[in-house]
Design a protein around this motif. Structure first.
Motif, PDB file in Angstrom:
ATOM      1  N   VAL A  23       0.837  -1.203   0.000  1.00  0.00           N
ATOM      2  CA  VAL A  23       0.000   0.000   0.000  1.00  0.00           C
ATOM      3  C   VAL A  23       0.869   1.250   0.000  1.00  0.00           C
ATOM      4  CG1 VAL A  23      -1.642   1.349   1.372  1.00  0.00           C
ATOM      5  CG2 VAL A  23      -1.992  -1.115   1.062  1.00  0.00           C
ATOM      6  N   LEU A  24       1.874   1.287   0.881  1.00  0.00           N
ATOM      7  CA  LEU A  24       2.736   2.463   0.966  1.00  0.00           C
ATOM      8  C   LEU A  24       3.535   2.680  -0.315  1.00  0.00           C
ATOM      9  CD1 LEU A  24       4.094   2.242   4.636  1.00  0.00           C
ATOM     10  CD2 LEU A  24       2.565   3.983   3.702  1.00  0.00           C
ATOM     11  N   LEU A  25       3.917   1.601  -0.972  1.00  0.00           N
ATOM     12  CA  LEU A  25       4.700   1.718  -2.197  1.00  0.00           C
ATOM     13  C   LEU A  25       3.838   1.987  -3.430  1.00  0.00           C
ATOM     14  CD1 LEU A  25       7.385  -1.099  -1.748  1.00  0.00           C
ATOM     15  CD2 LEU A  25       7.616   1.348  -1.330  1.00  0.00           C
ATOM     16  N   GLY A  26       2.529   2.022  -3.236  1.00  0.00           N
ATOM     17  CA  GLY A  26       1.650   2.323  -4.353  1.00  0.00           C
ATOM     18  C   GLY A  26       1.394   1.164  -5.290  1.00  0.00           C
ATOM     19  N   GLY A 119      20.057  12.742   2.623  1.00  0.00           N
ATOM     20  CA  GLY A 119      21.022  12.109   1.718  1.00  0.00           C
ATOM     21  C   GLY A 119      20.719  12.433   0.268  1.00  0.00           C
ATOM     22  N   ALA A 120      21.740  12.762  -0.491  1.00  0.00           N
ATOM     23  CA  ALA A 120      21.556  13.198  -1.877  1.00  0.00           C
ATOM     24  C   ALA A 120      20.855  12.143  -2.725  1.00  0.00           C
ATOM     25  CB  ALA A 120      22.915  13.550  -2.484  1.00  0.00           C
ATOM     26  N   GLU A 121      21.247  10.894  -2.554  1.00  0.00           N
ATOM     27  CA  GLU A 121      20.645   9.837  -3.371  1.00  0.00           C
ATOM     28  C   GLU A 121      19.167   9.668  -3.053  1.00  0.00           C
ATOM     29  OE1 GLU A 121      20.957   5.022  -4.230  1.00  0.00           O
ATOM     30  OE2 GLU A 121      22.508   6.005  -3.035  1.00  0.00           O
ATOM     31  N   LEU A 122      18.830   9.639  -1.742  1.00  0.00           N
ATOM     32  CA  LEU A 122      17.430   9.466  -1.346  1.00  0.00           C
ATOM     33  C   LEU A 122      16.579  10.624  -1.866  1.00  0.00           C
ATOM     34  CD1 LEU A 122      15.326   7.828   0.233  1.00  0.00           C
ATOM     35  CD2 LEU A 122      15.874   9.214   2.241  1.00  0.00           C
ATOM     36  N   LEU A 123      17.071  11.860  -1.710  1.00  0.00           N
ATOM     37  CA  LEU A 123      16.311  13.024  -2.163  1.00  0.00           C
ATOM     38  C   LEU A 123      16.131  13.011  -3.685  1.00  0.00           C
ATOM     39  CD1 LEU A 123      17.739  15.890   0.072  1.00  0.00           C
ATOM     40  CD2 LEU A 123      15.567  14.667   0.314  1.00  0.00           C
ATOM     41  N   ALA A 124      17.174  12.611  -4.402  1.00  0.00           N
ATOM     42  CA  ALA A 124      17.072  12.557  -5.860  1.00  0.00           C
ATOM     43  C   ALA A 124      16.033  11.531  -6.292  1.00  0.00           C
ATOM     44  CB  ALA A 124      18.433  12.229  -6.460  1.00  0.00           C
ATOM     45  N   ARG A 125      16.032  10.390  -5.635  1.00  0.00           N
ATOM     46  CA  ARG A 125      15.049   9.357  -5.968  1.00  0.00           C
ATOM     47  C   ARG A 125      13.635   9.812  -5.640  1.00  0.00           C
ATOM     48  NH1 ARG A 125      16.714   4.395  -2.728  1.00  0.00           N
ATOM     49  NH2 ARG A 125      14.834   3.515  -3.694  1.00  0.00           N
ATOM     50  N   CYS A 126      13.485  10.507  -4.501  1.00  0.00           N
ATOM     51  CA  CYS A 126      12.163  11.043  -4.131  1.00  0.00           C
ATOM     52  C   CYS A 126      11.676  12.033  -5.179  1.00  0.00           C
ATOM     53  CB  CYS A 126      12.221  11.716  -2.766  1.00  0.00           C
ATOM     54  SG  CYS A 126      12.380  10.591  -1.358  1.00  0.00           S
ATOM     55  N   ARG A 127      12.561  12.928  -5.590  1.00  0.00           N
ATOM     56  CA  ARG A 127      12.175  13.941  -6.587  1.00  0.00           C
ATOM     57  C   ARG A 127      11.825  13.302  -7.926  1.00  0.00           C
ATOM     58  NH1 ARG A 127      16.257  17.151  -3.905  1.00  0.00           N
ATOM     59  NH2 ARG A 127      17.848  16.341  -5.330  1.00  0.00           N
ATOM     60  N   ALA A 128      12.412  12.140  -8.191  1.00  0.00           N
ATOM     61  CA  ALA A 128      12.129  11.432  -9.441  1.00  0.00           C
ATOM     62  C   ALA A 128      10.847  10.602  -9.356  1.00  0.00           C
ATOM     63  CB  ALA A 128      13.307  10.532  -9.808  1.00  0.00           C
ATOM     64  N   GLY A 129      10.201  10.614  -8.190  1.00  0.00           N
ATOM     65  CA  GLY A 129       8.954   9.883  -8.037  1.00  0.00           C
ATOM     66  C   GLY A 129       9.110   8.436  -7.647  1.00  0.00           C
ATOM     67  N   HIS A 137      11.583   7.779   3.043  1.00  0.00           N
ATOM     68  CA  HIS A 137      11.620   9.127   3.615  1.00  0.00           C
ATOM     69  C   HIS A 137      10.494   9.297   4.636  1.00  0.00           C
ATOM     70  CE1 HIS A 137      11.360  13.517   3.924  1.00  0.00           C
ATOM     71  NE2 HIS A 137      12.603  13.539   3.472  1.00  0.00           N
ATOM     72  N   GLY A 138       9.305   8.769   4.323  1.00  0.00           N
ATOM     73  CA  GLY A 138       8.188   8.859   5.260  1.00  0.00           C
ATOM     74  C   GLY A 138       8.468   8.136   6.561  1.00  0.00           C
ATOM     75  N   LYS A 139       9.129   6.992   6.464  1.00  0.00           N
ATOM     76  CA  LYS A 139       9.502   6.235   7.667  1.00  0.00           C
ATOM     77  C   LYS A 139      10.487   7.033   8.517  1.00  0.00           C
ATOM     78  CE  LYS A 139      12.142   2.117   9.004  1.00  0.00           C
ATOM     79  NZ  LYS A 139      12.884   0.939   8.484  1.00  0.00           N
ATOM     80  N   SER A 174       1.897  10.546   0.578  1.00  0.00           N
ATOM     81  CA  SER A 174       1.005  11.184  -0.383  1.00  0.00           C
ATOM     82  C   SER A 174       1.454  12.605  -0.702  1.00  0.00           C
ATOM     83  CB  SER A 174      -0.431  11.192   0.162  1.00  0.00           C
ATOM     84  OG  SER A 174      -1.324  11.753  -0.776  1.00  0.00           O
ATOM     85  N   ALA A 175       1.801  13.371   0.346  1.00  0.00           N
ATOM     86  CA  ALA A 175       2.192  14.771   0.153  1.00  0.00           C
ATOM     87  C   ALA A 175       3.473  14.892  -0.663  1.00  0.00           C
ATOM     88  CB  ALA A 175       2.356  15.457   1.505  1.00  0.00           C
ATOM     89  N   ILE A 176       4.448  14.036  -0.387  1.00  0.00           N
ATOM     90  CA  ILE A 176       5.713  14.103  -1.129  1.00  0.00           C
ATOM     91  C   ILE A 176       5.521  13.629  -2.567  1.00  0.00           C
ATOM     92  CG2 ILE A 176       8.055  13.168  -1.309  1.00  0.00           C
ATOM     93  CD1 ILE A 176       8.143  13.130   1.738  1.00  0.00           C
ATOM     94  N   THR A 177       4.657  12.632  -2.767  1.00  0.00           N
ATOM     95  CA  THR A 177       4.373  12.162  -4.120  1.00  0.00           C
ATOM     96  C   THR A 177       3.769  13.294  -4.955  1.00  0.00           C
ATOM     97  OG1 THR A 177       4.020   9.895  -3.340  1.00  0.00           O
ATOM     98  CG2 THR A 177       3.099  10.465  -5.483  1.00  0.00           C
ATOM     99  N   ILE A 178       2.898  14.071  -4.340  1.00  0.00           N
ATOM    100  CA  ILE A 178       2.252  15.187  -5.038  1.00  0.00           C
ATOM    101  C   ILE A 178       3.207  16.357  -5.226  1.00  0.00           C
ATOM    102  CG2 ILE A 178       0.409  16.928  -4.864  1.00  0.00           C
ATOM    103  CD1 ILE A 178      -1.166  14.760  -3.220  1.00  0.00           C
ATOM    104  N   ARG A 179       4.003  16.655  -4.175  1.00  0.00           N
ATOM    105  CA  ARG A 179       4.847  17.862  -4.210  1.00  0.00           C
ATOM    106  C   ARG A 179       6.274  17.557  -3.776  1.00  0.00           C
ATOM    107  NH1 ARG A 179       5.194  23.290  -4.819  1.00  0.00           N
ATOM    108  NH2 ARG A 179       4.654  24.030  -2.741  1.00  0.00           N
TER     109      ARG A 179
END
Length: 224
Positions: A23-26, A119-129, A137-139, A174-179
């Motif tokens: 569920v969390l991973l969509g 962390g740069a890698e985690l943030l880059a992956r988050c920004r890439a969806g 990141h939510g955890k 949900s919020a990070i996925t949207i923004r």
């Protein structure tokens, strides 16, 4: 515990963790229905532990159990987000006051969690969806906020905040996925929180958390 009981507990835990992560991973989008047979095959367990997992996940707010229709992945609503943020403010501001008034030690792990989130890698992956990175990141976000509350030593406060974890993580994902572009702002606010509480500056910490938990209007518009 006998061997069969041990297997049952393991199966229940495996089913719960598998469905929760899915569920969390969509893998199952909000609003979709879950079939026990499909889940049992995917998780590698029988249908009974899957059914128990669905009931537990419904109690935690991940799913809705609908008569004659089964389990449906719950949608994050504006009302749920606002109410969760309001309750978090109440609990976290109280915790911050306790930390500052009593000048309690801030756990060293807070800085470590902050570094992991930034962390740069985690943030880059988050920004890439990347949904897996967003869930991670939510955890970390929950653990960061929870660490301050737990440091108060108030077990009732800690238990209340822990009970918000499912909502905290679902809404955060949900919020990070949207923004995802808000991530740098989130990091700055987290850093400000850690700095303020490290200096026992309650007013700055309280002001920061209230700003931090002010619903983003783009996210609100998307959820309406």
């Amino acid at each position: 515990m006998d061997e069969s009981g041990g297997r049952a507990v393991t199966a229940r835990a495996r089913a719960y963790e598998w469905v929760r992560e899915a569920v969390l991973l969509g893998r199952y989008p909000e609003g979709s229905f879950l079939e026990e047979k499909v889940l049992s095959e995917a998780a590698g367990v029988s249908r009974t532990p899957v059914r128990e997992a669905l009931h537990r996940l419904a109690a935690e707010g991940y799913l809705d159990l609908l008569p004659r229709r089964g389990a449906q992945v719950r949608r994050v609503t504006v009302a749920e987000m606002v109410e969760t943020y309001e309750m978090r403010q109440v609990l976290e501001v109280h915790g911050f006051r306790t930390l500052c008034d009593k000048r309690l030690e801030i756990p060293a792990r807070q800085a470590e969690l902050l570094a992991q989130m930034g962390g740069a890698e985690l943030l880059a992956r988050c920004r890439a969806g990347d949904r897996e990175a967003i869930a991670e990141h939510g955890k970390l976000d929950f653990l960061f906020h929870f660490g301050f509350v737990e440091a108060t030593g108030n077990t009732v406060l800690t238990d209340l905040f822990r009970s918000l974890r499912p909502r905290h993580q679902r809404i955060g994902v949900s919020a990070i996925t949207i923004r995802p572009e808000r991530l740098p702002l989130i990091m700055r606010e987290h850093t400000a929180l850690l700095d303020a509480l490290g200096a026992y500056d309650f007013e700055t910490a309280a002001r920061t958390i209230r700003t931090h938990l002010n619903p983003d209007q783009t996210v609100v518009a998307h959820l309406q």
